[in-house]
Design an enzyme around this catalytic site. Structure first.
Site, mmCIF file in Angstrom:
data_model
loop_
_atom_site.group_PDB
_atom_site.id
_atom_site.type_symbol
_atom_site.label_atom_id
_atom_site.label_comp_id
_atom_site.label_asym_id
_atom_site.label_seq_id
_atom_site.Cartn_x
_atom_site.Cartn_y
_atom_site.Cartn_z
ATOM 1 N N CYS A 129 1.695 -12.834 1.750
ATOM 2 C CA CYS A 129 2.972 -12.637 1.059
ATOM 3 C C CYS A 129 3.250 -13.809 0.114
ATOM 4 C CB CYS A 129 4.108 -12.469 2.068
ATOM 5 S SG CYS A 129 4.361 -13.878 3.184
ATOM 6 N N GLY A 162 6.669 -11.169 11.957
ATOM 7 C CA GLY A 162 6.284 -10.533 13.208
ATOM 8 C C GLY A 162 5.160 -11.277 13.891
ATOM 9 N N GLY A 164 2.011 -10.610 14.102
ATOM 10 C CA GLY A 164 0.799 -10.714 13.297
ATOM 11 C C GLY A 164 0.861 -11.898 12.346
ATOM 12 N N ASN A 168 -1.333 -15.735 12.450
ATOM 13 C CA ASN A 168 -2.253 -15.980 11.337
ATOM 14 C C ASN A 168 -1.812 -17.123 10.427
ATOM 15 O OD1 ASN A 168 -4.471 -13.669 11.049
ATOM 16 N ND2 ASN A 168 -2.621 -12.754 11.885
ATOM 17 N N ASN A 291 9.365 -11.197 1.811
ATOM 18 C CA ASN A 291 7.950 -11.405 2.112
ATOM 19 C C ASN A 291 7.282 -10.102 2.522
ATOM 20 O OD1 ASN A 291 9.782 -11.892 4.429
ATOM 21 N ND2 ASN A 291 7.896 -12.020 5.609
#
Length: 314
Positions: A129, A162, A164, A168, A291
């Site tokens: 993002c 979230g 995920g 990361n 984002n």
């Protein structure tokens, strides 16, 4: 033209927002499946209510769904690690992959910069993002003058990140930094992400710093014009994308150390500072989640271009 069927792997924030965009706004795509691993996820529940075929059995569940053979494009909104396995399984079955994780298996794609360059690639990576928001600005500067170093800081509301995204963070910085160079055109790049816990949640804000050798004031005007044009190009598919304030171009003092590569052998003379705001379309999460919106909007844009190209070559 007949619409191209797509599947989305990942029923979290990004995948659910993308599904709603496909259903509400796409002229070229139609939902073929929503894939998750949590039967209780909100994304799968929403998909079911919207009559989208669902599975909570991951990629193997997708492969087993009736109508799987009709699906041509698969969006992966899981995690970098999961995408490696998902791509291996689905590429062997001839599916085109649009990767919304930082796995970076395929070439980096930012629609406003190189959105037509990799439409035939079996796997394309949407960077991050922060990359989608800031790399166009680096590219806008590098089209006018060489960029010795570019640094971006992406600040997003903690509520819009979230599991995920949180899993990361390291891949985010590495992938975005690499794309600042390969897509943005900078010689060196650095990326920083901030998850802002403020209440009420803040809209996505991005800061871009570029070091350049640009002593001529006329070049400064060209840089500003290039940036303004690029903002218009991005806002064509992300309406909430805008400059927060005027572009700043300031001279670097002679006694200030500049620890970066030289520009064609010369020390950078100026810093270009760009301040951005990205307001989301609120298709799934509230407007502060810019984002989410810029990532899903960019992925949708590339999928639609692939579908359009497919139709014109029939």
């Amino acid at each position: 033209m007949s619409k191209v069927k797509v599947a989305i792997i990942g029923s979290g924030n990004i995948g659910t927002d993308l599904m709603i965009k496909v259903l509400r706004t796409s002229k070229y795509l139609e939902m073929g499946a929503m894939v998750g691993i949590d039967p209780a996820s909100d994304g799968l529940a929403r998909a079911a209510r919207l009559k989208v075929p669902i599975t909570a059995d991951g990629v193997e569940g997708l492969v087993a769904l009736p109508g799987f053979d009709e699906i041509e494009i698969v969006f992966d909104a899981t995690s970098a690690k999961a995408h490696v396995a998902n791509n291996t399984r689905l590429a062997a079955l001839g599916k085109r992959m649009i990767d919304l994780t930082p796995a970076a298996i395929g070439p980096f794609v930012v629609p406003a910069v190189n959105g037509t360059a990799h439409l035939d690639a079996p796997n394309v990576n949407m960077v991050t993002c922060g990359g989608q928001a800031t790399i166009p600005m680096v590219a806008a500067v590098s089209r006018v003058v060489p960029v010795a170093y570019a640094e971006i800081v992406a600040s997003i509301a903690s509520k819009s990140a979230g599991p995920g995204t949180r899993a990361n963070i390291d891949e985010f910085t590495e992938t975005t930094s690499a794309a600042i160079v390969s897509v943005g055109g900078a010689r060196r790049g650095k990326a920083i992400i901030v998850l802002n816990p403020a209440e009420p949640p803040l809209i996505m804000r991005d800061t871009v710093f570029c070091l350049v050798d640009a002593p001529d004031p006329a070049t400064h005007d060209e840089i500003r014009q290039s940036i303004e044009k690029m903002v218009g190009d991005v806002s064509a598919y992300v309406p909430g994308y805008r400059l927060k304030q005027q572009v700043q171009i300031t001279e670097i003092p002679a006694d200030q150390p500049v620890e970066t590569l030289l520009v064609d052998g010369n020390r950078p003379t100026h810093q270009v500072s760009v301040f951005l705001e990205v307001e989301g379309a609120a298709h799934y999460l509230p407007a502060y989640a810019g984002n989410l919106d810029i990532m899903t909007s960019a992925a949708l844009q590339i999928a639609e271009r692939i579908a359009q190209q497919k139709d014109t070559t029939r």
